[in-house]
Design a protein around this motif. Structure first.
Motif, short mmCIF file in Angstrom:
data_model
loop_
_atom_site.label_atom_id
_atom_site.label_comp_id
_atom_site.label_asym_id
_atom_site.label_seq_id
_atom_site.Cartn_x
_atom_site.Cartn_y
_atom_site.Cartn_z
N PHE A 23 0.87 -1.19 0.00
CA PHE A 23 0.00 0.00 0.00
C PHE A 23 0.90 1.23 0.00
N SER A 24 0.66 2.14 -0.93
CA SER A 24 1.46 3.37 -0.96
C SER A 24 0.51 4.57 -1.01
N GLU A 25 0.60 5.40 0.01
CA GLU A 25 -0.29 6.56 0.11
C GLU A 25 0.51 7.85 -0.02
N HIS A 26 -0.16 8.91 -0.41
CA HIS A 26 0.47 10.23 -0.37
C HIS A 26 0.50 10.64 1.10
N LEU A 27 1.47 10.13 1.80
CA LEU A 27 1.57 10.30 3.25
C LEU A 27 3.05 10.41 3.60
N GLY A 28 3.44 11.51 4.22
CA GLY A 28 4.82 11.67 4.63
C GLY A 28 5.77 11.49 3.45
N ARG A 29 6.78 10.63 3.64
CA ARG A 29 7.79 10.43 2.60
C ARG A 29 7.63 9.08 1.88
N CYS A 30 6.36 8.62 1.80
CA CYS A 30 6.14 7.35 1.11
C CYS A 30 6.31 7.53 -0.40
N GLY A 34 10.42 8.64 -1.09
CA GLY A 34 10.56 7.20 -0.89
C GLY A 34 10.49 6.42 -2.19
N ILE A 35 9.60 6.85 -3.07
CA ILE A 35 9.42 6.13 -4.34
C ILE A 35 9.72 7.04 -5.52
N TYR A 36 9.14 8.24 -5.47
CA TYR A 36 9.23 9.14 -6.62
C TYR A 36 10.12 10.33 -6.27
N VAL A 37 11.18 10.51 -7.04
CA VAL A 37 12.08 11.64 -6.77
C VAL A 37 12.11 12.62 -7.93
N GLY A 38 11.41 12.28 -8.99
CA GLY A 38 11.36 13.17 -10.16
C GLY A 38 12.54 12.91 -11.10
N GLU A 39 12.32 13.21 -12.36
CA GLU A 39 13.31 12.91 -13.41
C GLU A 39 14.62 13.66 -13.20
N ASN A 40 14.56 14.85 -12.56
CA ASN A 40 15.78 15.66 -12.44
C ASN A 40 16.58 15.40 -11.17
N LEU A 313 3.98 9.90 10.16
CA LEU A 313 3.89 8.50 10.62
C LEU A 313 5.13 7.66 10.26
N TYR A 314 6.31 8.26 10.43
CA TYR A 314 7.54 7.53 10.12
C TYR A 314 7.97 6.70 11.31
N GLN A 315 8.16 5.40 11.13
CA GLN A 315 8.60 4.55 12.23
C GLN A 315 9.68 3.57 11.77
N GLN A 316 10.57 3.22 12.69
CA GLN A 316 11.60 2.21 12.44
C GLN A 316 10.93 0.83 12.55
N SER A 317 11.70 -0.18 12.30
CA SER A 317 11.16 -1.52 12.24
C SER A 317 12.20 -2.48 12.83
N THR A 318 11.77 -3.42 13.66
CA THR A 318 12.72 -4.33 14.31
C THR A 318 12.35 -5.79 14.02
N MET A 341 -7.22 -10.31 -1.33
CA MET A 341 -6.00 -9.49 -1.38
C MET A 341 -5.72 -8.96 0.03
N CYS A 342 -4.45 -8.69 0.31
CA CYS A 342 -4.06 -8.03 1.57
C CYS A 342 -2.95 -7.05 1.23
N ASN A 343 -2.91 -5.91 1.94
CA ASN A 343 -1.91 -4.88 1.63
C ASN A 343 -1.35 -4.34 2.93
N ILE A 344 -0.06 -4.57 3.15
CA ILE A 344 0.57 -4.05 4.36
C ILE A 344 0.75 -2.54 4.21
N ALA A 345 0.61 -1.81 5.33
CA ALA A 345 0.76 -0.36 5.33
C ALA A 345 2.09 0.00 6.02
N GLN A 346 2.89 0.78 5.37
CA GLN A 346 2.87 1.14 3.97
C GLN A 346 4.26 0.97 3.39
N THR A 347 4.39 0.85 2.09
CA THR A 347 5.60 0.36 1.41
C THR A 347 6.92 0.98 1.89
N VAL A 348 6.99 2.33 1.87
CA VAL A 348 8.26 3.01 2.16
C VAL A 348 8.04 4.15 3.16
N ASN A 349 8.85 4.21 4.21
CA ASN A 349 8.94 5.38 5.11
C ASN A 349 7.69 5.71 5.90
#
Ligand code: AHR
Length: 495
Positions: A23-30, A34-40, A313-318, A341-349
């Motif tokens: 799951f990837s939302e427009h949330l924080g740095r996801c 995290g995913i899209y940095v732009g062509e430049n 909602l940025y958290q570390q993971s152990t 289907m199941c979708n873990i929240a959330q892919t990056v950051n």
């Protein structure tokens, strides 16, 4: 010694690869960073998508991706996110930190991301603040292959060919951030909005997902099911694991004592009860089982990392998260016959992310390695299996939970994959596995294990990853093994 039985004669259901979705939302740095940095960007990218993140997700095995929310979905107006980037409207992301959303990642970028990942698309539409026409035109823009205003618009934006849309969600958390609705009201809206989301291509039908309950809200499930039973393919359940009982004091992602570890694990096990009971609620309304269950938001949710934006909602993971992921994926496998289907929240950051980034740096979290370890289960056939286990006790949650949790599947070549998690943070477990009517040719095993606080950090050597596991003994019809505390093991069994 615990007894573990696998029965290759009992073929239960195909484990839909989409149970391993993200799951990837427009949330924080996801999305942004995290995913899209732009062509430049100086960060290596292809059409704006980070090459390191795309490569890591592909290697892990990402079958389907949900977008653009979450709560963001019900304030997202898709037409603001297409066409010439400099002309795209800017908006406030009111749910997540009040930051400016410049809409530079929109529909065409999402499908480009799915193309690069080689995964299917799950788009979530806006019921809360969008119109029927807007939703209808979005589906037309994405999927229509012919002469129409939206197909023309897509072609004008450089995409003559339609995209493949596998799943479409009609609203998100309509009981809360998606409009604070009653189930009856939402159920009626689902039917209305869904009617105008046409399936234009009969070879490519869209599975329609209705907004389901929050945790144990069985009333919502029954009411919505009654309305959507002839229209929806799936009803979505959201369940997050919080170590404590308060949203204002959820607990730290990295600093926890043994009681909090046990509480987290025991609360994660609630997923099994929720799936079982929501399916029963759905069956009480429609016993012919026309609709499947979708768990399109799950994972651990802690207090944000100190010093970071609370709205991101940025958290570390152990290793604790690895155990939660492993027990949950085993639970999903066991319910493969009724889950779509199941979708873990959330892919990056964000919450229980598989990847964290910091500028151009990237780490793979312990949860990443669990998904990678389990990936052979995708599209395999679930086998009947059972393990005896000691019960552990969570003093904080006042509940027992099993020390061992497993599932087993077989691929088209007859190879059996068995994943077993030892959820205890302190005790190892001896198991003896017997596989019915089977002569074992060879066994290979891999393990993820560390002390429960272990994590992967930027600029440090990776601590948690998949290693070869050799503490087992092959038998004629199975194996014996000693599983260390806090471990996840995969056995690959050739017959
Ligand atoms: O994943 C974070 C948020 O949790 C989602 O936006 C929302 O659907 C849920 O409440």
């Amino acid at each position: 010694m615990e007894k573990y039985l696998i029965n290759p004669n009992e073929k239960i259901a195909t484990i839909n690869k989409d149970l391993y979705g993200h799951f990837s939302e427009h949330l924080g740095r996801c999305i942004y960073e995290g995913i899209y940095v732009g062509e430049n960007s100086k960060i290596p990218n292809v059409n704006g998508m980070r090459s390191d993140v795309v490569a890591a997700l592909k290697e892990m095995g990402i079958p389907v991706l949900r977008w653009p929310g979450g709560c963001f979905a019900d304030e997202y107006h898709w037409k603001d996110g297409i066409g010439e980037k400099s002309k795209r409207k800017k908006m406030i992301n009111t749910h997540w930190g009040g930051v400016v959303e410049d809409n530079s990642f929109g529909t065409d970028e999402f499908f480009e991301l799915c193309r690069q990942l080689g995964c299917d698309a799950y788009v979530n539409g806006n019921v809360g603040s969008g119109t029927v026409q807007e939703m209808s035109e979005w589906v037309e823009y994405i999927t229509f292959d012919g002469v129409s205003p939206m197909a023309e618009l897509r072609a004008k934006n450089g995409h003559k060919e339609p995209y493949k849309l596998k799943y479409f969600g009609v609203g998100n958390e309509s009981w809360g951030c998606g409009g604070c609705m009653d189930p009856e009201h939402y159920g009626n809206l689902f039917k209305q909005y869904n009617t105008y989301c046409r399936t234009y291509n009969k070879d490519n039908p869209i599975s329609r997902i209705a907004c389901g309950p929050n945790g144990g809200d069985y009333h919502w499930t029954k009411q919505v099911m009654d309305k959507v039973k002839h229209h929806a393919n799936g009803i979505s359940l959201h369940y997050y694991t919080l170590p404590r009982d308060s949203w204002d004091d959820k607990g730290s992602a990295t600093e926890f004592d043994r009681n909090e570890y046990d509480a987290t694990v025991s609360k994660a096990f609630r997923m099994d009860e929720l799936i079982t009971n929501h399916l029963a609620a759905m069956d009480s309304v429609a016993p012919w089982k026309p609709v499947k269950l979708v768990v399109d938001e799950w994972g651990t949710w802690y207090d944000v990392e100190p010093g970071t934006n609370p709205g991101f909602l940025y958290q570390q993971s152990t290793m604790r998260d690895a155990i939660v992921a492993a027990l949950t994926l085993n639970i999903f496998n066991k319910h493969a016959d009724r889950l779509l289907m199941c979708n873990i929240a959330q892919t990056v950051n964000v919450l229980q992310s598989v990847i964290l980034t910091d500028g151009k740096k990237m780490v793979k979290t312990p949860t990443y390695y669990v998904f990678k370890l389990f990936k052979e289960h995708q599209n395999n056939t679930l086998l009947g299996s059972f393990i005896t286990t000691e019960k552990l006790y969570s003093a904080n949650n006042k509940k027992e939970f099993p020390q061992l949790v497993e599932s087993a599947s077989v691929d088209e070549n007859g190879v059996i994959y068995s994943t077993v998690a030892n959820t205890s943070s302190t005790k190892s477990a001896k198991i003896k596995c017997q596989i019915a009517d089977t002569k074992v040719k060879s066994i290979k095993a891999e393990i993820i294990t560390e002390e429960c606080h272990a994590k992967n950090e930027f600029d440090c050597e990776e601590k948690v990853f998949i290693k070869e596991f050799t503490s087992f003994r092959q038998l004629k019809d199975g194996f014996t093994a000693e599983l260390p505390a806090c471990s996840v093991v995969k056995f690959t069994i050739e017959r």
